[in-house]
Design an enzyme around this catalytic site. Structure first.
Site, PDB file in Angstrom:
ATOM      1  N   GLY A 301       0.735  -1.260   0.000  1.00 35.83           N
ATOM      2  CA  GLY A 301       0.000   0.000   0.000  1.00 35.83           C
ATOM      3  C   GLY A 301       0.765   1.312   0.000  1.00 35.83           C
ATOM      4  N   GLY A 303       2.481   2.623  -2.522  1.00 33.68           N
ATOM      5  CA  GLY A 303       2.674   3.159  -3.872  1.00 33.68           C
ATOM      6  C   GLY A 303       1.810   4.379  -4.160  1.00 33.68           C
ATOM      7  CB  CYS A 306      -1.271   1.750  -3.538  1.00 32.02           C
ATOM      8  SG  CYS A 306       0.156   1.092  -4.349  1.00 32.02           S
ATOM      9  CG  ASP A 339       7.064  -2.577  -5.067  1.00 29.35           C
ATOM     10  OD1 ASP A 339       7.076  -1.503  -5.694  1.00 29.35           O
ATOM     11  OD2 ASP A 339       6.300  -3.522  -5.349  1.00 29.35           O
ATOM     12  N   GLY A 362       7.833   3.067  -9.460  1.00 30.32           N
ATOM     13  CA  GLY A 362       6.793   3.083 -10.477  1.00 30.32           C
ATOM     14  C   GLY A 362       6.576   4.464 -11.056  1.00 30.32           C
ATOM     15  N   GLY A 388      -2.496   2.077 -11.468  1.00 32.90           N
ATOM     16  CA  GLY A 388      -2.272   0.924 -10.602  1.00 32.90           C
ATOM     17  C   GLY A 388      -2.685  -0.329 -11.337  1.00 32.90           C
ATOM     18  CD  GLU A 418      -7.097  -4.343  -2.997  1.00 30.23           C
ATOM     19  OE1 GLU A 418      -5.897  -4.300  -2.645  1.00 30.23           O
ATOM     20  OE2 GLU A 418      -7.842  -5.300  -2.761  1.00 30.23           O
TER      21      GLU A 418
HETATM   22  P1  XMP Z   1       5.265   3.970  -6.844  1.00 29.42           P
HETATM   23  O1  XMP Z   1       4.987   4.753  -5.599  1.00 29.42           O
HETATM   24  O2  XMP Z   1       6.719   3.885  -7.146  1.00 29.42           O
HETATM   25  O3  XMP Z   1       4.778   2.491  -6.490  1.00 29.42           O
HETATM   26  O4  XMP Z   1       4.456   4.428  -8.002  1.00 29.42           O
HETATM   27  C1  XMP Z   1       4.864   1.434  -7.406  1.00 29.42           C
HETATM   28  C2  XMP Z   1       4.343   0.168  -6.781  1.00 29.42           C
HETATM   29  O5  XMP Z   1       2.959   0.256  -6.469  1.00 29.42           O
HETATM   30  C3  XMP Z   1       2.409  -1.046  -6.420  1.00 29.42           C
HETATM   31  N1  XMP Z   1       1.155  -1.078  -7.201  1.00 29.42           N
HETATM   32  C4  XMP Z   1      -0.078  -1.118  -6.648  1.00 29.42           C
HETATM   33  N2  XMP Z   1      -0.455  -1.183  -5.369  1.00 29.42           N
HETATM   34  N3  XMP Z   1      -2.726  -1.132  -6.064  1.00 29.42           N
HETATM   35  C5  XMP Z   1      -1.786  -1.207  -5.067  1.00 29.42           C
HETATM   36  O6  XMP Z   1      -2.159  -1.258  -3.897  1.00 29.42           O
HETATM   37  C6  XMP Z   1      -2.393  -1.074  -7.386  1.00 29.42           C
HETATM   38  O7  XMP Z   1      -3.247  -0.993  -8.257  1.00 29.42           O
HETATM   39  C7  XMP Z   1      -1.006  -1.069  -7.690  1.00 29.42           C
HETATM   40  N4  XMP Z   1      -0.320  -1.036  -8.866  1.00 29.42           N
HETATM   41  C8  XMP Z   1       0.995  -1.023  -8.520  1.00 29.42           C
HETATM   42  C9  XMP Z   1       3.429  -2.001  -6.986  1.00 29.42           C
HETATM   43  O8  XMP Z   1       4.028  -2.687  -5.916  1.00 29.42           O
HETATM   44  C10 XMP Z   1       4.403  -1.054  -7.679  1.00 29.42           C
HETATM   45  O9  XMP Z   1       5.691  -1.569  -7.835  1.00 29.42           O
END
Ligand code: XMP
Length: 481
Positions: A301, A303, A306, A339, A362, A388, A418
């Site tokens: 959570g 990200g 996220c 991550d 990300g 996401g 999510e």
């Molecule tokens: P950042 O902050 O670098 O985070 O953009 C990237 C990471 O976010 C995660 N991720 C998600 N987590 N729902 C979530 O809860 C999503 O839809 C989602 N898509 C990506 C993932 O771990 C990524 O590396």
């Protein structure tokens, strides 16, 4: 009710306390780190397996700069394997299957083939695979007679410089220079073509001295997979295409099906490194390592896109999660990947100081030329989309691919996202972002008196700060134009 006595902390809750340092220049520190026990990166940066972040272009650039990209899994198995192959072919000192033509083709046919393939030379090879000669654009472009057989204009074997299969990079550089040629075909003892070395490829390699490479000199790349039965096929196809590491990527990684998947991968592909996640506790880290994981991906959570914490109420603030996972993983010799949630080089340094070996990023990389998709223009400014992988549109797209048909309204209303879709400013090349991130990390290492990431773990001391401390930490009481 059970409640932990300590607050969960994240990046903005703390600062690192400056330590005595002998480091005079940030260029003298070493940012190398292990992704897995067998894969070392020159810079501790991993691009996220998101469909708005990492496909082959991002993976190539990340690996050239010393990090690594993890290809997302929201495409068919064939498409993902093709992405792996593209990365593997991008920078190699030996072209293993060089384009060739038969000695029977005409000048016109050779010219056409060169044009179509966008290359400046072709090996001329007989039906037994033996090298007969080479043609370059110089031999065909201005040739007056298109119907002439190619063997009449090619450089024949007697005048061609060739090398054995065992030719090293250094030997090839010397041979190409001594003979002032640009292409060096490799041949086996029977004269069969075994590869091609070009001056251009050697120059490319020299431009990226810290690139992340496998034993054969190809750029390294990772692939994300899920935890379903057909993900074993996905893993196999990607490994056959040359993938260096598998990442079992599940939102709640501390689950029996993830543990089973890690075990299945380890038993079927014992030599393939497996990263597993995502988790947020020491207990989960231990369970995945016991199942055979070579490295653990941490973050539930944090990200930018996220909303897991909002939708489910679950998560652990990222600095606490990383530090708890790393405490367990370090004693077992397994690296941790932090991550999500990295917004600045300061966050990167804090994540590593808390015990991570590398960070996965990300949305900070989503606005670059190397991310999939073209920039969009709004009010005269350029942006790129980031979403996401559990967002509504990503869910709909995934289900549509799985069903191979348009979704009904009912299917759509079943989705509980999510993650969110968003836009980020267009930021040019990812190299500029990496330069800023790594520059900040280097300075961070020098503030910690640490020459290496391992020393940073030992020297790091965090201080908790208050909202006043947070305010003081940014630029304040000035107009920033
Ligand atoms: P950042 O902050 O670098 O985070 O953009 C990237 C990471 O976010 C995660 N991720 C998600 N987590 N729902 C979530 O809860 C999503 O839809 C989602 N898509 C990506 C993932 O771990 C990524 O590396």
């Amino acid at each position: 009710m059970k409640i932990r006595p300590d607050d969960g902390l994240t990046f903005d809750d703390v600062l690192l306390v400056p330590r005595y340092s002998r480091i005079r220049s940030r260029s003298s520190v070493n940012t190398a780190a292990y992704l897995t026990p067998g894969i070392r990166l020159a810079i501790p940066i991993v691009s996220a397996n998101m469909d708005t972040v990492t496909e082959s272009h991002m993976a190539v650039t990340l690996a050239q700069e010393g990090g690594i990209g993890i290809l997302h899994r929201f495409m068919t198995i064939e498409q993902q394997a093709a992405c792996v192959e593209k990365v593997k072919r991008a920078e190699s000192f030996v072209v293993e299957h060089p384009d060739s033509i038969s000695p029977r083709v005409t000048v016109g046919e050779a010219r056409l083939k060169m044009g179509e393939a966008g290359i400046g030379g072709l090996l001329v090879v007989d039906e037994d695979g033996r090298l007969c000669g080479m043609v370059t654009t110089r031999d065909v472009l201005l040739a007056p007679d298109e119907s002439k057989p190619i063997r009449e204009v090619m450089t024949g074997l007697d005048r061609l410089v060739t090398a054995p299969i065992s030719e090293t990079l250094e030997e090839a550089r010397q041979t190409l220079y001594t003979h002032r040629v640009e292409k060096l075909p490799l041949v086996d003892a029977e004269g069969r073509v075994a590869g091609l070395i070009t001056a251009q490829d050697i120059i490319k390699i020299q431009e990226h001295p810290s690139a992340t490479k496998d034993e054969r000199g190809h750029l390294r790349v990772g692939v994300a997979i899920g935890a379903r039965a057909d993900d074993l096929d996905r893993a196999e196809a990607c490994l056959n295409a040359g993938a260096d590491v598998l990442v079992v990527d599940i939102a709640h990684g501390h689950s029996q099906h993830v543990i089973d998947m890690v075990k299945a991968l380890k038993s079927r592909f014992p030599n393939a490194p497996v990263i597993a996640g995502n988790v947020a506790t020491g207990e989960a880290t231990l369970d995945l390592i016991n199942a055979g994981a070579d490295a653990i991906k941490v973050g539930v959570g944090p990200g930018s896109i996220c909303i897991t914490r909002v939708v489910t109420g679950f998560g652990v603030p990222q600095l606490t999660a990383v530090s708890e996972a790393a405490e367990v993983a370090r004693t077992l010799g397994r690296p941790v990947i932090a991550d999500g949630g990295i917004r600045t080089s300061g966050d990167l340094t804090k994540a590593i100081a808390a015990g991570a070996s590398t960070v996965m990023i990300g949305s900070m990389l989503a606005g670059t030329d190397e991310s999939p998709g073209a920039p969009i223009v709004r009010n005269g400014r350029r942006f790129k989309v980031v979403r996401g992988m559990a967002s509504l549109t990503a869910n709909i797209e995934r289900k549509t691919i799985e069903k191979d048909a348009r979704l009904q309204d009912d299917d759509i209303s079943q989705v509980v996202p999510e993650g969110v879709e968003a836009i980020v400013p267009y930021r040019g090349s990812v190299k500029d972002i990496l330069h800023q991130l790594v520059g900040g990390l280097r300075s961070g290492l020098s503030y910690a008196g640490a020459e290496t990431i391992e020393q940073l773990w030992d020297n790091a001391e965090f201080v908790r700060i208050t909202p006043a401390g947070v305010r003081e930490s940014g630029a304040h009481d000035v107009d920033i134009s």
